[in-house]
Write a protein that holds these residues in place. Sequence first.
Motif, PDB file in Angstrom:
ATOM      1  N   VAL A   1       0.842  -1.197   0.000  1.00  0.00           N
ATOM      2  CA  VAL A   1       0.000   0.000   0.000  1.00  0.00           C
ATOM      3  C   VAL A   1       0.873   1.240   0.000  1.00  0.00           C
ATOM      4  N   VAL A   2       0.575   2.182  -0.879  1.00  0.00           N
ATOM      5  CA  VAL A   2       1.263   3.468  -0.909  1.00  0.00           C
ATOM      6  C   VAL A   2       0.266   4.554  -0.537  1.00  0.00           C
ATOM      7  N   ILE A   3       0.624   5.362   0.455  1.00  0.00           N
ATOM      8  CA  ILE A   3      -0.147   6.552   0.820  1.00  0.00           C
ATOM      9  C   ILE A   3       0.688   7.757   0.431  1.00  0.00           C
ATOM     10  N   ALA A   4       0.179   8.540  -0.497  1.00  0.00           N
ATOM     11  CA  ALA A   4       0.887   9.734  -0.954  1.00  0.00           C
ATOM     12  C   ALA A   4       0.312  10.950  -0.245  1.00  0.00           C
TER      13      ALA A   4
ATOM     14  N   GLY B   1       0.696   8.453  -8.917  1.00  0.00           N
ATOM     15  CA  GLY B   1       0.011   7.216  -8.555  1.00  0.00           C
ATOM     16  C   GLY B   1      -0.281   6.322  -9.726  1.00  0.00           C
ATOM     17  N   LEU B   2      -0.643   6.922 -10.851  1.00  0.00           N
ATOM     18  CA  LEU B   2      -0.943   6.128 -12.032  1.00  0.00           C
ATOM     19  C   LEU B   2       0.287   5.395 -12.543  1.00  0.00           C
ATOM     20  N   GLU B   3       1.461   5.928 -12.263  1.00  0.00           N
ATOM     21  CA  GLU B   3       2.704   5.256 -12.648  1.00  0.00           C
ATOM     22  C   GLU B   3       3.098   4.188 -11.627  1.00  0.00           C
TER      23      GLU B   3
ATOM     24  N   GLY C   1      -3.276  16.456  -2.415  1.00  0.00           N
ATOM     25  CA  GLY C   1      -3.915  17.711  -2.828  1.00  0.00           C
ATOM     26  C   GLY C   1      -3.209  18.368  -3.987  1.00  0.00           C
ATOM     27  N   SER C   2      -2.233  17.675  -4.560  1.00  0.00           N
ATOM     28  CA  SER C   2      -1.458  18.199  -5.676  1.00  0.00           C
ATOM     29  C   SER C   2      -1.694  17.354  -6.922  1.00  0.00           C
ATOM     30  N   PRO C   3      -1.867  17.978  -8.083  1.00  0.00           N
ATOM     31  CA  PRO C   3      -2.058  17.199  -9.315  1.00  0.00           C
ATOM     32  C   PRO C   3      -0.956  16.165  -9.541  1.00  0.00           C
ATOM     33  N   GLY C   4       0.265  16.476  -9.109  1.00  0.00           N
ATOM     34  CA  GLY C   4       1.360  15.530  -9.272  1.00  0.00           C
ATOM     35  C   GLY C   4       1.152  14.235  -8.522  1.00  0.00           C
TER      36      GLY C   4
ATOM     37  N   LYS D   1      -7.137  23.220  -8.142  1.00  0.00           N
ATOM     38  CA  LYS D   1      -7.276  23.480  -9.574  1.00  0.00           C
ATOM     39  C   LYS D   1      -7.502  22.151 -10.280  1.00  0.00           C
ATOM     40  N   GLU D   2      -7.881  22.235 -11.557  1.00  0.00           N
ATOM     41  CA  GLU D   2      -8.182  21.030 -12.309  1.00  0.00           C
ATOM     42  C   GLU D   2      -6.932  20.165 -12.489  1.00  0.00           C
TER      43      GLU D   2
END
Length: 362
Positions: free
Chosen positions: A184-187, A266-268, A258-261, A284-285
């Motif tokens: 499990v990864v929690i970012a 995570g998808l990687e 809370g950051s788009p990054g 932001k989007e």
Amino acid sequence: MDRQNNRMTAVVCHGPEDYRVEQVDRPTAGINEMVIRISACGICASDCKCWSGAKMFWGENPWVKAPVIPGHEFFGVVDELGPDAAEHFGVQAGDTIIAEQIVPCDKCRYCRGGQYWMCEVHNIFGFQRKVADGGMSEYMLIPKTARVHTIPKSMALADAAIIEPLSCAIHVVNRAEMQLDDVVVIAGAGPIGLMMVQVAHLRTPKKLVVIDMVEERRDLALKFGADVVIDPANENADAIVKSLTGGYGCDVYIEATGSPGGVTQGLELIRKLGRFVEFSVFGKETSVDWSIIGDRKELDIRGAHLGPYCYPIAIDLLDRKLVTSDGIVTHDYAFEDWDEAIKVANSLDSIKVLLKSASAIS
């Protein structure tokens, strides 16, 4: 509070970066309503984004209905019970209570179906004036449709103050459906992320990995049960996670930055057929390549909103000392010191900042 004039001190949101400490009317309880004396109210990351003017709060269809008293991470003592309120809520004067952050309408399809946290009207304490004024005030009205829970009087103030964010963390971990052999990864190791770490540790996954840029928060994550912590600014998160998983990637990825990054990361990091749980409120989007979700990895993408049915669990975990606020609650301020409080809360100098009445400051 000036009882003679029935006035109280409150923080009032008038617009982005326009929050004022004012004297306002003390609320009074009607039928099946009660008024609580606020013990403490936390400043949430969403409060910081709202104060900063994030589009999601102030856009074309604004979530915020100013002027409004902010604050949804509150708890307090029952001060006034309206007619029939004691039986309605199952409380007595002097009880310490917390209300869930949403004020359900009890009429829409979601409320009627038991999914009250997704209420179509969706009034949240601290964002809609009058209907749901929040806890950054000396006193607060609890309306009749609120979901209320009693807090043991023996519970420390700092622990009681994290019941709301802890409930959100529990809901996230439940949504992840962690298994004993999961990596499990929690970012994101902010306040709620650190509570997710504690709750996830209780589920005993195979490996619990936490990613955060702040050393103090990584150290707390290790204290709370993380097996591995990663500084994404100076370490290769992908290589580390792949080394723990035979090159496949993590089974569960929880996005709490809370950051788009944090989303694209995570998808990687996640393996094919993995479970991705999105929790953050973004300022932001956020854009991603959706082909990763479908064509490349066939991911199970899950959202997590609020802390439904989790408040009794949070109170129990805190009461049994299985989860703690130690190291998470770092600052407290009087309502009158709002300007300094939001400055600190909106920085990396704090983790969780509380507001209290001046008489309650330690």
